[in-house]
Design an enzyme around this catalytic site. Structure first.
Site, mmCIF file in Angstrom:
data_model
loop_
_atom_site.group_PDB
_atom_site.id
_atom_site.type_symbol
_atom_site.label_atom_id
_atom_site.label_comp_id
_atom_site.label_asym_id
_atom_site.label_seq_id
_atom_site.Cartn_x
_atom_site.Cartn_y
_atom_site.Cartn_z
ATOM 1 C CG LEU A 198 -47.314 31.698 5.753
ATOM 2 C CD1 LEU A 198 -47.540 31.238 5.018
ATOM 3 C CD2 LEU A 198 -47.228 31.345 7.251
ATOM 4 C CG ASP A 199 -41.080 30.081 8.886
ATOM 5 O OD1 ASP A 199 -40.822 29.178 7.505
ATOM 6 O OD2 ASP A 199 -41.000 29.757 9.191
ATOM 7 C CE LYS A 200 -35.367 29.629 0.830
ATOM 8 N NZ LYS A 200 -33.943 30.870 0.329
ATOM 9 C CB THR A 245 -44.301 28.721 7.035
ATOM 10 O OG1 THR A 245 -43.194 27.909 8.005
ATOM 11 C CG2 THR A 245 -45.866 28.305 6.940
#
Length: 244
Positions: free
Chosen positions: A112-114, A116
């Site tokens: 999960l990106d930063k 999210t």
């Protein structure tokens, strides 16, 4: 009947992040390792690796950590990175420090990106990691999306078409399911994991994702009572639900 595996005490505990073999020997000499209430001094001794070992062994007065393989469900907060080496706050910072030293190493199941939040799995089970992220298994991931601008009404059909192309890619996206919650909120279910896929899908429609939260992975849902930053171990049944 299957043969029960065994391991040297010092090698086992070192692989679980408790320290070097010399560290383990020092703990043992101080009376810090017990098995079924018996103090263990000889850490070169081999012991059976049974599922109930964490309930019978203690290290410095605490129960032994879970044996491999283990699967951790984390409610990832915004602002943390799914990496072992990046600068700043890492999702591994939320776990016991010694778990970073475990072998095999814990890794996130996908990323999960930063910015999210939501359901994130971490595991030392290579087979699970492969199966859960393999495009062939088409494990569905559902996200709650908050948007900067109102939906246009075309997004559902476009995402479901199987013909949507993202910029700088030459293969269309697999069909995705959109459930409208409000004019600026929706649930999006995808079975792929392309780079920043959800954000790019909405950007292609002229919108911008303000908040992104993953609520489920396959048949596994993020529990309501698991607060942001909290984690817990998953049972075999819960792991199996991912693929249902």
């Amino acid at each position: 009947m299957a043969k029960v595996p065994t391991a040297r005490i010092d090698k086992l505990l070192s692989s679980m992040g408790y320290g070097s073999r010399k560290d383990i020997a020092r703990i043992a000499r101080a009376g810090g390792i017990t098995l079924s209430a018996t103090v263990l001094v000889d850490v070169t001794k081999r012991i059976p690796i049974m599922p109930d070992l964490p309930h019978r062994m203690t290290i410095c007065g605490e129960a032994l950590d879970p044996l491999a393989p283990m699967v951790i469900l984390l409610n990832k907060p915004v602002g943390m990175t799914c990496s072992h080496n990046d600068d700043g706050a890492l999702v591994y910072d939320l776990l016991p420090n010694r778990w970073r030293l475990r072998e095999p190493r814990l890794s996130t199941v996908g990323r999960l990106d930063k910015q999210t939040s939501g359901l994130l799995l971490l595991t030392d089970d290579g087979d699970l990691l492969h199966h859960a992220t393999s495009p062939k298994r088409r494990v569905k991931k559902t996200y709650r999306v908050k948007l900067a601008r109102p939906l246009k009404g075309i997004e559902g059909d476009l995402f479901a078409s199987g013909r949507m192309m993202l910029e700088n890619e030459d293969k269309p996206l697999a069909p995705a399911e959109l459930e409208v919650v409000s004019t600026t909120e929706a649930l999006l279910s995808i079975a792929e994991g392309r780079y920043h896929q959800v954000r790019r899908m909405f950007a292609a429609t002229g919108n911008h994702v303000l908040e992104l939260h993953r609520g489920s992975l396959g048949g596994l849902k993020l529990p309501d009572g698991l607060a942001s930053g909290e984690w817990r171990l998953l049972s075999e049944e819960e792991v199996s639900s991912i693929f249902q």
